[in-house]
Enzyme design. Structure first.
Site, PDB file in Angstrom:
ATOM      1  N   ARG A   1     103.167  27.569  53.900  1.00  0.00           N
ATOM      2  CA  ARG A   1     102.037  28.449  54.287  1.00  0.00           C
ATOM      3  C   ARG A   1     102.302  29.916  53.958  1.00  0.00           C
ATOM      4  NH1 ARG A   1     101.964  24.975  58.832  1.00  0.00           N
ATOM      5  NH2 ARG A   1     100.344  23.414  58.539  1.00  0.00           N
TER       6      ARG A   1
ATOM      7  N   LYS B   1      95.484  51.028  39.536  1.00  0.00           N
ATOM      8  CA  LYS B   1      95.232  49.706  40.123  1.00  0.00           C
ATOM      9  C   LYS B   1      95.566  49.714  41.613  1.00  0.00           C
ATOM     10  CE  LYS B   1      95.246  44.828  39.687  1.00  0.00           C
ATOM     11  NZ  LYS B   1      95.332  43.651  38.867  1.00  0.00           N
TER      12      LYS B   1
ATOM     13  N   LYS C   1      96.321  38.970  43.074  1.00  0.00           N
ATOM     14  CA  LYS C   1      95.517  37.825  42.616  1.00  0.00           C
ATOM     15  C   LYS C   1      96.477  36.817  42.011  1.00  0.00           C
ATOM     16  CE  LYS C   1      90.959  39.647  41.448  1.00  0.00           C
ATOM     17  NZ  LYS C   1      90.004  39.893  40.345  1.00  0.00           N
TER      18      LYS C   1
ATOM     19  N   GLU D   1      88.030  42.236  46.293  1.00  0.00           N
ATOM     20  CA  GLU D   1      86.936  42.385  45.326  1.00  0.00           C
ATOM     21  C   GLU D   1      85.547  42.202  45.926  1.00  0.00           C
ATOM     22  OE1 GLU D   1      87.989  41.001  41.353  1.00  0.00           O
ATOM     23  OE2 GLU D   1      85.866  40.643  40.964  1.00  0.00           O
TER      24      GLU D   1
ATOM     25  N   HIS E   1      85.486  42.120  30.669  1.00  0.00           N
ATOM     26  CA  HIS E   1      85.881  40.737  30.933  1.00  0.00           C
ATOM     27  C   HIS E   1      84.735  39.735  30.838  1.00  0.00           C
ATOM     28  CE1 HIS E   1      89.639  42.551  32.037  1.00  0.00           C
ATOM     29  NE2 HIS E   1      90.165  41.399  32.396  1.00  0.00           N
TER      30      HIS E   1
ATOM     31  N   ASN F   1      87.269  44.543  35.954  1.00  0.00           N
ATOM     32  CA  ASN F   1      86.787  43.497  35.045  1.00  0.00           C
ATOM     33  C   ASN F   1      86.014  44.078  33.861  1.00  0.00           C
ATOM     34  OD1 ASN F   1      87.829  41.433  36.651  1.00  0.00           O
ATOM     35  ND2 ASN F   1      86.047  41.511  37.997  1.00  0.00           N
TER      36      ASN F   1
ATOM     37  N   HIS G   1      85.637  36.680  28.620  1.00  0.00           N
ATOM     38  CA  HIS G   1      85.719  35.290  29.079  1.00  0.00           C
ATOM     39  C   HIS G   1      84.883  34.366  28.203  1.00  0.00           C
ATOM     40  CE1 HIS G   1      87.189  36.730  33.265  1.00  0.00           C
ATOM     41  NE2 HIS G   1      88.179  36.557  32.415  1.00  0.00           N
TER      42      HIS G   1
ATOM     43  N   HIS H   1      94.262  36.915  25.720  1.00  0.00           N
ATOM     44  CA  HIS H   1      93.412  37.493  26.762  1.00  0.00           C
ATOM     45  C   HIS H   1      93.208  39.006  26.550  1.00  0.00           C
ATOM     46  CE1 HIS H   1      91.619  38.225  30.669  1.00  0.00           C
ATOM     47  NE2 HIS H   1      92.537  39.155  30.899  1.00  0.00           N
TER      48      HIS H   1
HETATM   49  P1  NAD Z   1     102.160  35.164  29.114  1.00  0.00           P
HETATM   50  O1  NAD Z   1     102.728  35.179  30.462  1.00  0.00           O
HETATM   51  O2  NAD Z   1     101.788  33.854  28.528  1.00  0.00           O
HETATM   52  O3  NAD Z   1     103.159  35.919  28.137  1.00  0.00           O
HETATM   53  C1  NAD Z   1     102.837  35.980  26.761  1.00  0.00           C
HETATM   54  C2  NAD Z   1     103.997  35.437  25.898  1.00  0.00           C
HETATM   55  O4  NAD Z   1     105.020  36.417  25.850  1.00  0.00           O
HETATM   56  C3  NAD Z   1     104.646  34.172  26.423  1.00  0.00           C
HETATM   57  O5  NAD Z   1     104.911  33.309  25.343  1.00  0.00           O
HETATM   58  C4  NAD Z   1     105.955  34.659  27.025  1.00  0.00           C
HETATM   59  O6  NAD Z   1     106.975  33.680  26.963  1.00  0.00           O
HETATM   60  C5  NAD Z   1     106.279  35.822  26.154  1.00  0.00           C
HETATM   61  N1  NAD Z   1     107.058  36.889  26.779  1.00  0.00           N
HETATM   62  C6  NAD Z   1     106.910  37.379  28.031  1.00  0.00           C
HETATM   63  N2  NAD Z   1     107.697  38.434  28.214  1.00  0.00           N
HETATM   64  C7  NAD Z   1     108.401  38.597  27.067  1.00  0.00           C
HETATM   65  C8  NAD Z   1     109.382  39.535  26.633  1.00  0.00           C
HETATM   66  N3  NAD Z   1     109.768  40.552  27.408  1.00  0.00           N
HETATM   67  N4  NAD Z   1     109.882  39.386  25.398  1.00  0.00           N
HETATM   68  C9  NAD Z   1     109.461  38.382  24.579  1.00  0.00           C
HETATM   69  N5  NAD Z   1     108.529  37.496  24.920  1.00  0.00           N
HETATM   70  C10 NAD Z   1     108.004  37.602  26.155  1.00  0.00           C
HETATM   71  O7  NAD Z   1     100.837  36.062  29.008  1.00  0.00           O
HETATM   72  P2  NAD Z   1     100.424  37.496  29.562  1.00  0.00           P
HETATM   73  O8  NAD Z   1      99.621  38.098  28.497  1.00  0.00           O
HETATM   74  O9  NAD Z   1     101.549  38.237  30.138  1.00  0.00           O
HETATM   75  O10 NAD Z   1      99.466  37.110  30.782  1.00  0.00           O
HETATM   76  C11 NAD Z   1      98.261  36.425  30.591  1.00  0.00           C
HETATM   77  C12 NAD Z   1      97.871  35.778  31.898  1.00  0.00           C
HETATM   78  O11 NAD Z   1      97.702  36.784  32.900  1.00  0.00           O
HETATM   79  C13 NAD Z   1      96.576  35.004  31.826  1.00  0.00           C
HETATM   80  O12 NAD Z   1      96.774  33.738  32.410  1.00  0.00           O
HETATM   81  C14 NAD Z   1      95.621  35.842  32.668  1.00  0.00           C
HETATM   82  O13 NAD Z   1      94.642  35.060  33.308  1.00  0.00           O
HETATM   83  C15 NAD Z   1      96.556  36.464  33.652  1.00  0.00           C
HETATM   84  N6  NAD Z   1      96.059  37.711  34.272  1.00  0.00           N
HETATM   85  C16 NAD Z   1      96.110  37.804  35.622  1.00  0.00           C
HETATM   86  C17 NAD Z   1      95.690  38.959  36.245  1.00  0.00           C
HETATM   87  C18 NAD Z   1      95.819  39.098  37.738  1.00  0.00           C
HETATM   88  O14 NAD Z   1      95.321  40.086  38.292  1.00  0.00           O
HETATM   89  N7  NAD Z   1      96.458  38.182  38.418  1.00  0.00           N
HETATM   90  C19 NAD Z   1      95.219  40.041  35.488  1.00  0.00           C
HETATM   91  C20 NAD Z   1      95.193  39.920  34.100  1.00  0.00           C
HETATM   92  C21 NAD Z   1      95.607  38.739  33.496  1.00  0.00           C
HETATM   93  N1  GLY Z   2      92.763  41.944  36.837  1.00  0.00           N
HETATM   94  C1  GLY Z   2      91.685  42.102  37.745  1.00  0.00           C
HETATM   95  C2  GLY Z   2      92.079  42.309  39.161  1.00  0.00           C
HETATM   96  O1  GLY Z   2      93.248  42.321  39.483  1.00  0.00           O
HETATM   97  O2  GLY Z   2      91.236  42.433  40.002  1.00  0.00           O
END
Ligand code: NAD
Ligand code: GLY
Length: 367
Positions: free
Chosen positions: A122, A228, A144, A238, A249, A246, A253, A267
């Site tokens: 939990r 942020k 998030k 939100e 976005h 967003n 999307h 993304h």
């Molecule tokens: P990811 O985590 O897939 O990383 C991208 C690639 O880079 C992966 O292959 C990873 O192995 C590699 N990588 C990571 N760090 C590295 C480093 N230092 N050196 C070499 N390679 C490295 O993708 P991302 O772009 O970091 O994140 C995308 C995700 O984030 C999506 O799922 C999206 O929905 C999410 N997201 C969430 C929020 C939120 O508020 N929670 C906001 C924006 C995006």
């Molecule tokens: N990336 C959008 C949020 O954190 O609200």
């Protein structure tokens, strides 16, 4: 020098620490949060090969034992199978309520591990060590967390704030250029949505950031985290202002869905194109100056980024179909599409009052 940004959420407040080489001091920084000298780390295989050894060493220097699980790299990991595996692994490691779970990776790992921490017993505490630019400026901050469903992205999740975000700017040195530029899409977003001076600063310093200028990277990451943190402190779940994050976005999307969430469009690349389209839409509605879309595109082009629909490899569906895909966006309220639009660069607002025919016209023009 270490920079610190606080996310002010009452008894769930936490710090974002930003410094070059901070991973090497992870033990020192995490130790005050521990009730016993032990952490579990979840990462992906790519990041594990590059940075897990450094983290393990840093923790060992402060007498902290580390056990780690490396999941496959990539967006596909952010689903039920790897989530179940993670939660069961955490239970096998006998992680207790007072322990700390560490997420070492990009947004995929941060979102999945944060959600696992939210539901394990939990709710256990977790620390984010974001390793992509996207994760450092956006996904690791704000709580998030979640995974994707077959029906769509990020549809299963929870708000669960980390106890600490540890940002090592040097970790970005191993990040491929394409992933860095995708993260830069989110950086530009902050300038557009709330800080015209920052946007201008990015026009001047963005190319140096891409080339590896650590001071410029640190300054930009700090500004994004501060923006942020301020927005999340005002609107954690939100109900209002957080939706500004967003920007770009709704278009993004639809484009991600149209390209099958594949390597064709990352993304952050979709966010950059989405920001350009949202600026087009704002100009077409007479909200922002007619020069703004050109100014944004010029900057994105100077950075070597994808800017228009034609920059996405392969065929795209019709504009009508893209508008239809937008209808599946999480931001749809009572069947109405919601957009973040610009009054000017640095001044954004949320509206549901947009004629889909105009959206279609903007998409047609961007082909
Ligand atoms: P990811 O985590 O897939 O990383 C991208 C690639 O880079 C992966 O292959 C990873 O192995 C590699 N990588 C990571 N760090 C590295 C480093 N230092 N050196 C070499 N390679 C490295 O993708 P991302 O772009 O970091 O994140 C995308 C995700 O984030 C999506 O799922 C999206 O929905 C999410 N997201 C969430 C929020 C939120 O508020 N929670 C906001 C924006 C995006
Ligand atoms: N990336 C959008 C949020 O954190 O609200």
């Amino acid at each position: 020098m270490m920079d610190k940004v606080n996310v002010d959420l009452g008894d769930r407040s936490y710090d974002i620490l930003i410094q070059s080489g901070l991973l090497k001091a992870a033990g020192q920084v995490i130790k005050p949060f521990l009730t016993r000298p032990r952490v579990v780390v979840i990462t992906d295989e790519t990041v594990a090969a590059l940075h897990l050894y450094t983290l393990g060493n840093a923790l060992a220097q402060d007498g902290i034992e580390m056990t780690a699980l490396a999941l496959p790299a990539g967006e596909e990991t952010k689903g039920w199978p790897q989530f179940t595996r993670t939660v069961e692994w955490l239970l096998d490691q006998k992680v207790e309520r007072q322990d700390i779970v560490v997420a070492l990776g990009g947004g995929v790992i941060g979102d999945l591990v944060g959600f696992a921490a939210a539901v394990l017993r939990r709710g256990v505490r977790f620390v984010q060590i974001p390793t992509t630019l996207l994760a450092q400026v956006d996904s690791s901050v704000g709580g998030k967390t979640g995974i994707n469903a077959p029906q769509g992205k990020n549809l299963i999740g929870a708000f669960h704030q980390p106890s600490l975000v540890l940002i090592d700017i040097d970790i970005l040195q191993t990040l491929p250029r394409r992933a860095f530029l995708a993260g830069y899409g989110e950086v530009v977003k902050y300038g557009l949505l709330g800080d015209a001076d920052f946007f201008e600063w990015l026009e001047q310093n963005g190319p140096d950031m891409a080339l590896g200028d650590t001071a410029a990277r640190g300054a930009a990451i700090k500004r994004c985290c501060q923006m942020k943190a301020d927005i999340v402190a005002r609107d954690e779940t939100e109900q209002g202002d957080r939706a500004l994050l967003n920007l770009g976005h709704t278009f993004c999307h639809a484009l991600e869905a149209a390209t099958g969430y594949s390597d064709r469009l990352l993304h952050g690349e979709g966010v950059a194109i989405g920001c350009a389209l949202a600026t087009d839409l704002s100009a077409r509605l007479g909200l922002c100056s007619q020069e703004s879309p050109g100014r944004l595109r010029a900057h994105l082009r100077a950075m070597g980024m994808k800017v228009d629909l034609s920059d996405i490899p392969g065929d795209l569906p019709t504009s009508d179909k893209l508008v239809e895909l937008m209808g599946q966006d999480k931001k749809v309220v009572a069947g109405q599409l919601r957009f973040v639009l610009l009054r000017e660069i640095g001044d954004a607002f949320v509206t549901a009052d947009v004629d889909p025919a105009l959206v279609k016209a903007v998409l047609d023009d961007a082909r």
